[in-house]
Design a protein around this motif. Structure first.
Motif, PDB file in Angstrom:
ATOM      1  N   ALA A  81       0.813  -1.215   0.000  1.00  0.00           N
ATOM      2  CA  ALA A  81       0.000   0.000   0.000  1.00  0.00           C
ATOM      3  C   ALA A  81       0.851   1.272   0.000  1.00  0.00           C
ATOM      4  O   ALA A  81       1.935   1.330   0.610  1.00  0.00           O
ATOM      5  CB  ALA A  81      -0.925  -0.005   1.213  1.00  0.00           C
ATOM      6  N   VAL A  82       0.331   2.274  -0.706  1.00  0.00           N
ATOM      7  CA  VAL A  82       0.959   3.606  -0.740  1.00  0.00           C
ATOM      8  C   VAL A  82      -0.079   4.645  -0.333  1.00  0.00           C
ATOM      9  O   VAL A  82      -1.289   4.414  -0.487  1.00  0.00           O
ATOM     10  CB  VAL A  82       1.532   3.929  -2.133  1.00  0.00           C
ATOM     11  CG1 VAL A  82       2.669   2.965  -2.479  1.00  0.00           C
ATOM     12  CG2 VAL A  82       0.444   3.857  -3.194  1.00  0.00           C
ATOM     13  N   PRO A  83       0.363   5.798   0.171  1.00  0.00           N
ATOM     14  CA  PRO A  83      -0.593   6.810   0.643  1.00  0.00           C
ATOM     15  C   PRO A  83      -1.611   7.248  -0.415  1.00  0.00           C
ATOM     16  O   PRO A  83      -2.746   7.593  -0.075  1.00  0.00           O
ATOM     17  CB  PRO A  83       0.310   7.967   1.063  1.00  0.00           C
ATOM     18  CG  PRO A  83       1.567   7.299   1.511  1.00  0.00           C
ATOM     19  CD  PRO A  83       1.756   6.148   0.570  1.00  0.00           C
ATOM     20  N   SER A  84      -1.230   7.217  -1.692  1.00  0.00           N
ATOM     21  CA  SER A  84      -2.174   7.622  -2.749  1.00  0.00           C
ATOM     22  C   SER A  84      -3.330   6.638  -2.909  1.00  0.00           C
ATOM     23  O   SER A  84      -4.296   6.927  -3.628  1.00  0.00           O
ATOM     24  CB  SER A  84      -1.441   7.772  -4.086  1.00  0.00           C
ATOM     25  OG  SER A  84      -0.885   6.534  -4.489  1.00  0.00           O
ATOM     26  N   GLN A  85      -3.245   5.511  -2.248  1.00  0.00           N
ATOM     27  CA  GLN A  85      -4.349   4.552  -2.271  1.00  0.00           C
ATOM     28  C   GLN A  85      -5.352   4.803  -1.138  1.00  0.00           C
ATOM     29  O   GLN A  85      -6.322   4.055  -0.982  1.00  0.00           O
ATOM     30  CB  GLN A  85      -3.819   3.115  -2.219  1.00  0.00           C
ATOM     31  CG  GLN A  85      -3.067   2.736  -3.485  1.00  0.00           C
ATOM     32  CD  GLN A  85      -2.477   1.345  -3.440  1.00  0.00           C
ATOM     33  OE1 GLN A  85      -1.786   0.973  -2.474  1.00  0.00           O
ATOM     34  NE2 GLN A  85      -2.718   0.554  -4.474  1.00  0.00           N
ATOM     35  N   THR A  86      -5.136   5.848  -0.375  1.00  0.00           N
ATOM     36  CA  THR A  86      -6.130   6.284   0.596  1.00  0.00           C
ATOM     37  C   THR A  86      -7.382   6.699  -0.165  1.00  0.00           C
ATOM     38  O   THR A  86      -7.331   7.584  -1.027  1.00  0.00           O
ATOM     39  CB  THR A  86      -5.599   7.462   1.418  1.00  0.00           C
ATOM     40  OG1 THR A  86      -4.510   7.007   2.217  1.00  0.00           O
ATOM     41  CG2 THR A  86      -6.682   8.054   2.300  1.00  0.00           C
ATOM     42  N   SER A  87      -8.500   6.060   0.161  1.00  0.00           N
ATOM     43  CA  SER A  87      -9.718   6.287  -0.614  1.00  0.00           C
ATOM     44  C   SER A  87     -10.862   5.521   0.045  1.00  0.00           C
ATOM     45  O   SER A  87     -10.668   4.810   1.030  1.00  0.00           O
ATOM     46  CB  SER A  87      -9.514   5.794  -2.054  1.00  0.00           C
ATOM     47  OG  SER A  87     -10.609   6.139  -2.875  1.00  0.00           O
ATOM     48  N   VAL A  88     -12.039   5.676  -0.533  1.00  0.00           N
ATOM     49  CA  VAL A  88     -13.172   4.822  -0.177  1.00  0.00           C
ATOM     50  C   VAL A  88     -13.382   3.856  -1.332  1.00  0.00           C
ATOM     51  O   VAL A  88     -13.481   4.286  -2.491  1.00  0.00           O
ATOM     52  CB  VAL A  88     -14.448   5.640   0.084  1.00  0.00           C
ATOM     53  CG1 VAL A  88     -15.583   4.707   0.485  1.00  0.00           C
ATOM     54  CG2 VAL A  88     -14.206   6.680   1.173  1.00  0.00           C
ATOM     55  N   TYR A  89     -13.433   2.589  -1.009  1.00  0.00           N
ATOM     56  CA  TYR A  89     -13.512   1.548  -2.033  1.00  0.00           C
ATOM     57  C   TYR A  89     -14.899   0.921  -2.028  1.00  0.00           C
ATOM     58  O   TYR A  89     -15.409   0.510  -0.983  1.00  0.00           O
ATOM     59  CB  TYR A  89     -12.458   0.473  -1.781  1.00  0.00           C
ATOM     60  CG  TYR A  89     -11.054   0.985  -2.014  1.00  0.00           C
ATOM     61  CD1 TYR A  89     -10.349   1.642  -1.020  1.00  0.00           C
ATOM     62  CD2 TYR A  89     -10.450   0.826  -3.264  1.00  0.00           C
ATOM     63  CE1 TYR A  89      -9.069   2.129  -1.250  1.00  0.00           C
ATOM     64  CE2 TYR A  89      -9.170   1.308  -3.496  1.00  0.00           C
ATOM     65  CZ  TYR A  89      -8.490   1.970  -2.479  1.00  0.00           C
ATOM     66  OH  TYR A  89      -7.226   2.453  -2.721  1.00  0.00           O
ATOM     67  N   PHE A  90     -15.491   0.843  -3.210  1.00  0.00           N
ATOM     68  CA  PHE A  90     -16.811   0.253  -3.354  1.00  0.00           C
ATOM     69  C   PHE A  90     -16.750  -0.951  -4.280  1.00  0.00           C
ATOM     70  O   PHE A  90     -16.168  -0.897  -5.364  1.00  0.00           O
ATOM     71  CB  PHE A  90     -17.803   1.264  -3.929  1.00  0.00           C
ATOM     72  CG  PHE A  90     -18.184   2.345  -2.965  1.00  0.00           C
ATOM     73  CD1 PHE A  90     -17.597   3.584  -3.035  1.00  0.00           C
ATOM     74  CD2 PHE A  90     -19.138   2.103  -1.977  1.00  0.00           C
ATOM     75  CE1 PHE A  90     -17.931   4.588  -2.129  1.00  0.00           C
ATOM     76  CE2 PHE A  90     -19.484   3.099  -1.081  1.00  0.00           C
ATOM     77  CZ  PHE A  90     -18.880   4.341  -1.158  1.00  0.00           C
ATOM     78  N   CYS A  91     -17.383  -2.004  -3.832  1.00  0.00           N
ATOM     79  CA  CYS A  91     -17.599  -3.185  -4.648  1.00  0.00           C
ATOM     80  C   CYS A  91     -19.016  -3.089  -5.218  1.00  0.00           C
ATOM     81  O   CYS A  91     -19.928  -2.565  -4.559  1.00  0.00           O
ATOM     82  CB  CYS A  91     -17.442  -4.435  -3.794  1.00  0.00           C
ATOM     83  SG  CYS A  91     -17.665  -5.987  -4.659  1.00  0.00           S
ATOM     84  N   ALA A  92     -19.200  -3.562  -6.429  1.00  0.00           N
ATOM     85  CA  ALA A  92     -20.516  -3.544  -7.061  1.00  0.00           C
ATOM     86  C   ALA A  92     -20.703  -4.816  -7.864  1.00  0.00           C
ATOM     87  O   ALA A  92     -19.729  -5.516  -8.195  1.00  0.00           O
ATOM     88  CB  ALA A  92     -20.678  -2.322  -7.965  1.00  0.00           C
ATOM     89  N   SER A  93     -21.951  -5.107  -8.185  1.00  0.00           N
ATOM     90  CA  SER A  93     -22.236  -6.270  -9.028  1.00  0.00           C
ATOM     91  C   SER A  93     -23.389  -5.952  -9.960  1.00  0.00           C
ATOM     92  O   SER A  93     -24.168  -5.021  -9.725  1.00  0.00           O
ATOM     93  CB  SER A  93     -22.575  -7.500  -8.180  1.00  0.00           C
ATOM     94  OG  SER A  93     -23.842  -7.366  -7.576  1.00  0.00           O
ATOM     95  N   SER A  94     -23.473  -6.714 -11.041  1.00  0.00           N
ATOM     96  CA  SER A  94     -24.607  -6.625 -11.961  1.00  0.00           C
ATOM     97  C   SER A  94     -24.837  -8.009 -12.544  1.00  0.00           C
ATOM     98  O   SER A  94     -23.940  -8.858 -12.530  1.00  0.00           O
ATOM     99  CB  SER A  94     -24.361  -5.596 -13.062  1.00  0.00           C
ATOM    100  OG  SER A  94     -23.247  -5.940 -13.858  1.00  0.00           O
ATOM    101  N   GLU A  95     -26.034  -8.201 -13.083  1.00  0.00           N
ATOM    102  CA  GLU A  95     -26.353  -9.529 -13.617  1.00  0.00           C
ATOM    103  C   GLU A  95     -25.347  -9.935 -14.677  1.00  0.00           C
ATOM    104  O   GLU A  95     -24.935 -11.087 -14.745  1.00  0.00           O
ATOM    105  CB  GLU A  95     -27.764  -9.534 -14.204  1.00  0.00           C
ATOM    106  CG  GLU A  95     -28.841  -9.533 -13.156  1.00  0.00           C
ATOM    107  CD  GLU A  95     -30.203  -9.864 -13.739  1.00  0.00           C
ATOM    108  OE1 GLU A  95     -31.184  -9.261 -13.293  1.00  0.00           O
ATOM    109  OE2 GLU A  95     -30.278 -10.722 -14.639  1.00  0.00           O
ATOM    110  N   GLY A  96     -25.001  -8.989 -15.538  1.00  0.00           N
ATOM    111  CA  GLY A  96     -24.014  -9.262 -16.566  1.00  0.00           C
ATOM    112  C   GLY A  96     -23.240  -8.003 -16.869  1.00  0.00           C
ATOM    113  O   GLY A  96     -23.297  -7.031 -16.104  1.00  0.00           O
ATOM    114  N   LEU A  97     -22.529  -8.013 -17.975  1.00  0.00           N
ATOM    115  CA  LEU A  97     -21.768  -6.836 -18.377  1.00  0.00           C
ATOM    116  C   LEU A  97     -22.504  -6.040 -19.450  1.00  0.00           C
ATOM    117  O   LEU A  97     -21.928  -5.157 -20.058  1.00  0.00           O
ATOM    118  CB  LEU A  97     -20.394  -7.246 -18.909  1.00  0.00           C
ATOM    119  CG  LEU A  97     -19.236  -7.324 -17.920  1.00  0.00           C
ATOM    120  CD1 LEU A  97     -17.940  -7.597 -18.666  1.00  0.00           C
ATOM    121  CD2 LEU A  97     -19.105  -6.065 -17.087  1.00  0.00           C
TER     122      LEU A  97
END
Lengths: 114, 112
Positions: A81-97
């Motif tokens: 990890a590096v400081p520039s990776q400080t963030s809020v991370y969201f996972c998402a899903s969908s039925e398909g692409l």
């Protein structure tokens, strides 16, 4: 039905450490995504997977890796990890692409890298 | 290059007044457009989407959006704002390559 769960909720991490953010969905969706949200930049796609066993790179993949061993889980790993990776991370899903598919989001993980 | 723009970082509206949150797009092929809302410390929630057909799309919580092809816009609207509508709103679009693009978000403040 929980939808999408993410863990941990928040984490403070020393630079150089390895970290895995967990994401699990119970909707049997084929596609899953990882985004990071930064002030003034909106959401940016890190990696995605259109089905178990396959992954692809998004807009900002450097420093991150993912795996998709099964339909439900899509962990995101920061190898060093590096400081520039400080963030809020969201996972998402969908039925398909498909372009018309709605994405459903988890509650997010707030990561601080010091 | 494909893009989704939200020209306003913040919009302030008095409770009971109509609200509009603006979005313009530039995507290849037929545009598929979405609106999401994010409440504090929560993930994004789907509000509505335009795929084809009627240019006026109705969604959750009384929101609607109007697709305007000539102006390449997809503005989010609500006839009467509630204080509980205060949140961060994201417009998103997908073009021919199916990559979703999010706008940078507009913070909506409904003033009591």
């Amino acid at each position: 039905i929980a939808g999408i769960t993410q863990a941990p909720t928040s984490q403070i991490l020393a630079a150089g450490r390895r970290m895995t953010l967990r994401c699990t969905q119970d909707m049997r969706h084929n596609a899953m995504y990882w985004y990071r949200q930064d002030l003034g930049l909106g959401l940016r796609l890190i990696h995605y997977s259109n089905t178990a066993g396959t992954t692809g790179k998004g807009e900002v993949p450097d420093g991150y890796s993912v795996s998709r061993a099964n339909t439900d889980d899509f962990p995101l790993t920061l190898a060093s990890a590096v400081p520039s990776q400080t963030s809020v991370y969201f996972c998402a899903s969908s039925e398909g692409l498909a372009a018309t598919d709605t994405q459903y989001f988890g509650p997010g993980t707030r990561l601080t890298v010091l | 290059a494909q893009s989704v723009a939200q020209p306003e970082d913040q919009v302030n509206v008095a409770e009971g007044n109509p609200l509009t949150v603006k979005c313009t797009y530039s995507v290849s092929g037929n545009p598929y457009l979405f609106w999401y809302v994010q409440y504090p410390n929560r993930g994004l929630q789907f509000l509505l989407k335009y795929i084809t057909g009627d240019n006026l799309v109705k969604g959750s919580y009384g929101f609607e959006a109007e697709f305007n092809k000539s102006q390449t816009s997809f503005h989010l609207k609500k006839p009467s704002a509630l204080v509980s509508d205060s949140a961060l709103y994201f417009c998103a679009g997908r073009g021919r390559d199916d990559k979703i693009i999010f706008g940078k978000g507009t913070r909506l403040h409904i003033l009591p």
